[in-house]
Design an enzyme around this catalytic site. Structure first.
Site, PDB file in Angstrom:
ATOM      1  N   ARG A  94       0.849  -1.201   0.000  1.00  0.00           N
ATOM      2  CA  ARG A  94       0.000   0.000   0.000  1.00  0.00           C
ATOM      3  C   ARG A  94       0.879   1.244   0.000  1.00  0.00           C
ATOM      4  NH1 ARG A  94      -4.781  -1.022  -1.606  1.00  0.00           N
ATOM      5  NH2 ARG A  94      -3.647  -2.746  -2.478  1.00  0.00           N
ATOM      6  N   HIS A 112      13.237  -2.164  -2.057  1.00  0.00           N
ATOM      7  CA  HIS A 112      12.656  -2.301  -3.393  1.00  0.00           C
ATOM      8  C   HIS A 112      13.599  -3.131  -4.265  1.00  0.00           C
ATOM      9  CE1 HIS A 112      10.181  -1.314  -6.804  1.00  0.00           C
ATOM     10  NE2 HIS A 112      11.270  -1.045  -7.494  1.00  0.00           N
TER      11      HIS A 112
HETATM   12  C1  GAR Z   1      10.484  -7.930  -1.889  1.00  0.00           C
HETATM   13  O1  GAR Z   1      11.189  -8.368  -3.023  1.00  0.00           O
HETATM   14  C2  GAR Z   1      10.490  -6.420  -1.814  1.00  0.00           C
HETATM   15  O2  GAR Z   1      11.651  -5.851  -2.313  1.00  0.00           O
HETATM   16  C3  GAR Z   1       9.297  -6.080  -2.682  1.00  0.00           C
HETATM   17  O3  GAR Z   1       8.337  -7.020  -2.331  1.00  0.00           O
HETATM   18  C4  GAR Z   1       8.986  -8.256  -2.025  1.00  0.00           C
HETATM   19  C5  GAR Z   1       8.408  -8.813  -0.762  1.00  0.00           C
HETATM   20  O4  GAR Z   1       8.916 -10.088  -0.501  1.00  0.00           O
HETATM   21  N1  GAR Z   1       8.879  -4.732  -2.459  1.00  0.00           N
HETATM   22  C6  GAR Z   1       8.481  -3.913  -3.432  1.00  0.00           C
HETATM   23  O5  GAR Z   1       8.380  -4.253  -4.596  1.00  0.00           O
HETATM   24  C7  GAR Z   1       8.170  -2.492  -2.976  1.00  0.00           C
HETATM   25  N2  GAR Z   1       7.913  -1.641  -4.080  1.00  0.00           N
HETATM   26  P1  GAR Z   1       8.785 -10.721   0.945  1.00  0.00           P
HETATM   27  O6  GAR Z   1       7.317 -10.618   1.350  1.00  0.00           O
HETATM   28  O7  GAR Z   1       9.199 -12.143   0.745  1.00  0.00           O
HETATM   29  O8  GAR Z   1       9.680  -9.975   1.879  1.00  0.00           O
END
Ligand code: GAR
Length: 206
Positions: A94, A112
């Protein structure tokens, strides 16, 4: 021995970054107390990981609220009793408004899976491959009102192989994320920082 820094972690999905942070706290390489893990999605693996580690969890499904403001009001109310010094986003999907960010001014961190400002938003690894980029990486940054636009704390790059798939790239990116997120948190949370323009300087670093 110095006091632990109280943090809250916001999640939406698998929680592999949450797991890395939990393990760094358990290993005492990260001097933080995870007071609460909050998810905007029910029954996600991140909540199971937190519960397995004995951490308090709260689920605030965003679709139960008519507006983003109402959702954030619920989020702020859930966080307040824990008085977290920092809010750590770990796959939280979010966008946070200026009211939330004002409450935790320059105290919200995000990770990110790309070298910002390239490829912000969702499915960054897929965006990178579709674009034909040869190098990508991971960025840890302070959250501002934009989508993945806040001042950068730490970045690490990775070379994209000729036969790279989204799956193989995500694996490489996750390995970096799980190492550098706790590392970046430790530096910022324990040493403090100043922001000069867009440049984050960790206090005491050369
Ligand atoms: C991660 O790769 C994080 O960098 C990304 O969501 C994933 C969550 O993985 N975040 C974004 O893309 C933010 N814009 P996780 O739930 O296994 O930690």
């Amino acid at each position: 021995m110095s006091e632990k820094i109280v943090i809250a972690i916001l999640v939406s999905g698998d929680g592999s970054n949450l797991q890395a942070i939990i393990e760094s706290c358990q290993a005492k390489t990260l001097p933080c107390d995870i007071a609460v893990v909050i998810s905007n999605r029910p029954r996600v693996r991140a909540l199971e990981r937190a519960e397995a580690a004995g951490i308090k969890t709260v689920c605030i499904p965003h679709q139960d609220y008519a507006t983003r403001a109402d959702f954030e009001e619920a989020l702020l109310s859930a966080l307040a009793p824990f008085s977290p010094a920092w809010i750590v986003l770990a796959g939280f999907d979010r966008i946070l408004s200026s009211k939330f960010l004002h409450t935790y001014h320059q105290r919200v961190l995000n990770i990110h899976p790309a070298l910002l400002p390239a490829f912000p938003g969702l499915h960054a690894a897929r965006q990178v491959l579709d674009y034909g980029a040869k190098v990508t990486g991971v960025t840890v940054h302070i959250v501002d009102e934009g989508t993945d636009t806040g001042p950068i704390i730490l970045q690490e790059s990775v070379v994209i192989a000729n036969n790279e798939t989204e799956e193989s790239l995500l694996k490489k990116l996750h390995e970096i994320e799980h190492r550098i997120y706790p590392e970046a948190m430790k530096r910022v949370l324990t040493k403090g920082f100043e922001i000069d323009g867009r440049t984050v300087r960790i206090i005491g670093d050369e």
